[in-house]
Design an enzyme around this catalytic site. Sequence first.
Site, PDB file in Angstrom:
ATOM      1  CB  CYS A  65      69.807  77.404  67.455  1.00  0.00           C
ATOM      2  SG  CYS A  65      68.476  78.596  67.744  1.00  0.00           S
ATOM      3  CB  CYS A  69      66.669  81.406  61.380  1.00  0.00           C
ATOM      4  SG  CYS A  69      65.839  81.966  62.898  1.00  0.00           S
ATOM      5  CB  CYS A  72      70.758  80.559  61.307  1.00  0.00           C
ATOM      6  SG  CYS A  72      71.804  80.499  62.766  1.00  0.00           S
ATOM      7  CB  CYS A 109      78.351  92.086  70.262  1.00  0.00           C
ATOM      8  SG  CYS A 109      78.488  93.795  69.679  1.00  0.00           S
ATOM      9  CB  CYS A 142      75.772  94.945  72.671  1.00  0.00           C
ATOM     10  SG  CYS A 142      74.216  94.612  71.821  1.00  0.00           S
ATOM     11  CB  CYS A 202      71.519  96.984  68.456  1.00  0.00           C
ATOM     12  SG  CYS A 202      72.382  96.438  66.987  1.00  0.00           S
ATOM     13  NE  ARG A 272      78.148  97.473  64.736  1.00  0.00           N
ATOM     14  CZ  ARG A 272      77.073  97.523  65.533  1.00  0.00           C
ATOM     15  NH1 ARG A 272      76.119  96.648  65.416  1.00  0.00           N
ATOM     16  NH2 ARG A 272      77.000  98.438  66.447  1.00  0.00           N
TER      17      ARG A 272
END
Length: 413
Positions: A65, A69, A72, A109, A142, A202, A272
């Site tokens: 990526c 972040c 991550c 998801c 999702c 979400c 969740r």
Amino acid sequence: MDLLNTLVDKGLRRETPTRDEALAVLRTSDDDLLDVVAAAGKVRRHWFGRRVKLNYLVNLKSGLCPEDCSYCSQRLGSTAGILKYTWLKPDQASDAAAAGVAGGAKRVCLVASGRGPTDRDVDRVSETIRTIKENNEGVEVCACLGLLSDGQAERLREAGADAYNHNLNTSEATYGDITSTHTYADRVDTVNKAHAAGLSACSGLIAGMGETDEDLVDVVFSLRELDPDSVPVNFLIPFEGTPLGKEWNLTPQRCLRILAMTRFVCPDVEVRIAGGREVHLRTMQPLALHLANSIFLGDYLTSEGQAGKADLEMIADAGFEVEGADQVTLPRHRAGGGCGSGGGCGCEGAEGGGVCGHGTADGADPCGSEGAGVCGSATAADAAGPAAVAGGPRTDLVAVRRRGAGTDLAPNA
């Protein structure tokens, strides 16, 4: 305790607690913890009964990526030894999804690492959504693909997506401390795009990463204002090879208080328990079911979770039941993707009806937010930092995913 009685009353009426009340939940003592769980449990049962919604993650594209972040394992510069692969083909993703559905998952998801999808990526994911829905009758889907451009949410909706996940992760004040390649406002914009397109929004948080109690309350209050149908609560999985790889500050008690505060502030949404529950809640996971009405089944994006069979046994042993495909997740007044206001709208008492309970790739930020750490805690153990965590860092519980999507091995579901 007057505080808890007040919070229960407000939760049953969908009234927003004060910031001081929310902070007070995070600062209760371990001696009061079971009282806190019992109080928040009353609110959870009022809106969701004893149902637990199961969600299943499929990591469509892992690693590499360009975003930075700090939490991550898929981030720019990460040296974590995770799986790295490009896009799964639609039939591969459908096979992975089918394993989760067979294990009891109601929602699948679909997550992909990256800043956000190109239009070609949206075409690819749209085909995957259609394939999954054709092969798995009644499943909710999702998508979690990062920052959306204009028109992309609408295209995903047309392809059959039910929901879109994009987490705020932390407070606006501290967001720049964990990510520099995009902004908090970018994330808010994507959640709003999903809402406007008619997708069930979400959005959740990563509890920890060095923020204060005030920061935790800030992000949960911001989430209530955004009014997502689902709020995933992640607990940092400290991957070696990431900037937060040595953040071992959470206790199971702290995690329960964070979940309780989230339930009091967001009483009628799907809360969740997402990434990191096995690492930080450990044997206290069954207690967390009294606070949250949704979990992920099996593995996460880049880390392994508890065995799917163990998840099902835990739910049954704790006196809860898996939510069926024929049951609606959210209360009736939230039908249609929420009310567009933090306070909700319409029928006060509905115990359980409404729109497809929004799940999302949670644990799942497209950049792979698998969990979160801790901070300014209520107890001396929490406040003292990593050395205070009972037994020390549980590095033995951080297992890189080597099965399921992107491999030739059977998934954990």
